[in-house]
Motif scaffolding. Sequence first.
Motif, PDB file in Angstrom:
ATOM      1  N   UNK A 134      -9.486  -9.883   2.114  1.00 51.01           N
ATOM      2  CA  UNK A 134      -8.932  -8.789   1.618  1.00 51.01           C
ATOM      3  C   UNK A 134      -8.858  -7.526   1.959  1.00 51.01           C
ATOM      4  N   UNK A 135      -8.404  -7.535   3.619  1.00 53.17           N
ATOM      5  CA  UNK A 135      -8.601  -7.260   4.713  1.00 53.17           C
ATOM      6  C   UNK A 135      -7.286  -6.943   5.108  1.00 53.17           C
ATOM      7  N   UNK A 136      -6.590  -6.495   6.263  1.00 51.21           N
ATOM      8  CA  UNK A 136      -5.171  -6.200   6.337  1.00 51.21           C
ATOM      9  C   UNK A 136      -4.797  -6.833   7.979  1.00 51.21           C
ATOM     10  N   UNK A 137      -4.212  -7.583   8.300  1.00 49.55           N
ATOM     11  CA  UNK A 137      -4.822  -7.802  10.049  1.00 49.55           C
ATOM     12  C   UNK A 137      -3.538  -7.465  10.088  1.00 49.55           C
ATOM     13  N   UNK A 166       3.399   0.524   2.581  1.00 53.10           N
ATOM     14  CA  UNK A 166       3.234  -0.360   3.256  1.00 53.10           C
ATOM     15  C   UNK A 166       3.170  -1.943   3.128  1.00 53.10           C
ATOM     16  N   UNK A 188      -4.651   1.080  -1.994  1.00 46.84           N
ATOM     17  CA  UNK A 188      -3.936  -0.530  -2.306  1.00 46.84           C
ATOM     18  C   UNK A 188      -2.843  -0.490  -3.676  1.00 46.84           C
ATOM     19  N   UNK A 238      -2.688 -10.235  -7.852  1.00 52.39           N
ATOM     20  CA  UNK A 238      -3.802  -8.680  -8.183  1.00 52.39           C
ATOM     21  C   UNK A 238      -3.372  -7.469  -7.630  1.00 52.39           C
ATOM     22  N   UNK A 253       1.429  -1.237   0.687  1.00 54.35           N
ATOM     23  CA  UNK A 253       0.333  -0.605   0.088  1.00 54.35           C
ATOM     24  C   UNK A 253       0.720   1.636   0.144  1.00 54.35           C
ATOM     25  N   UNK A 257      -4.055   6.139   1.892  1.00 56.71           N
ATOM     26  CA  UNK A 257      -3.594   4.915   1.592  1.00 56.71           C
ATOM     27  C   UNK A 257      -4.785   4.481   0.531  1.00 56.71           C
ATOM     28  N   UNK A 278      -3.518  -2.747  -8.570  1.00 50.80           N
ATOM     29  CA  UNK A 278      -4.509  -2.122  -8.838  1.00 50.80           C
ATOM     30  C   UNK A 278      -4.138  -1.508 -10.329  1.00 50.80           C
ATOM     31  N   UNK A 319      -1.825  -7.199  -4.154  1.00 52.38           N
ATOM     32  CA  UNK A 319      -1.414  -8.502  -3.205  1.00 52.38           C
ATOM     33  C   UNK A 319      -0.136  -9.515  -4.241  1.00 52.38           C
ATOM     34  N   UNK A 333       0.003  -5.421   9.646  1.00 54.28           N
ATOM     35  CA  UNK A 333       0.738  -3.879   8.721  1.00 54.28           C
ATOM     36  C   UNK A 333       2.573  -3.709   9.291  1.00 54.28           C
TER      37      UNK A 333
END
Lengths: 117, 107
Positions: A102-105, A95, A47, A59, A37, A45, A61, A50, A107
């Motif tokens: 698809x969320x970020x546990x 980061x 993305x 994948x 990110x 921020x 952006x 990933x 960082x």
Amino acid sequence: QVKLLQSGAELVKPGASVKLSCKTSGFTFSTSYMSWLKQVPGPSIEWIGWIYAGDGGTNYNQKFKGKATLTVDKSSSTAYMDLSSLTSEDAAVYFCASGFDWYFDFWGPGTMVTVSS
Amino acid sequence: DVQMTQSPSYLAASPGESVSISCKASKSISNNLAWYQEKPGKANKLLIHSGSTLQSGTPSRFSGSGSGTDFTLTIRSLEFEDFAVYYCQQYNEYPLTFGSGTKLEIK
């Protein structure tokens, strides 16, 4: 304990490339999605994309296709991001983040990239 | 892209008070929304996912609500450690997108 350790700050010249790293521990790297990110003060921020550490699938952006290339080294549980043809627009804090959805546990602390001649 | 609009951008409150932060999506994202906390010198922390599910370790004074396009993060009985910047993020479709952040300051 989960840890994401990012490489140090970079000062790069316009037109150059830079490779950032994110060494992980404390979770099963091979089944995780490692995202990258970009944060610039104000606009928030973004993305970048990933990479699935298991098979290297990616994948991106659309905005960052051609700019960023994501890779992993499973043997060292490390994720990498290459940024090419840097301009002032690429100056930011980058980061890495891990997750199984698809969320970020988790960082990393971020790597500051400065672009200047 | 799904635009995420957070409000307010700045919020001042006192310890012990309750606050709410709004996050609106430009189209329906079901309940595919996460909230994060950003503090200087610390890694960003996932607080809530799936709109209202507290991540392990998130204090119970935090709660999330909403679905579709409108979401809210509520913090009850603010503690000093809660003063930070909060972001929402949608993960219903690509590209994954974030709100612009809400800075919660001590009054």
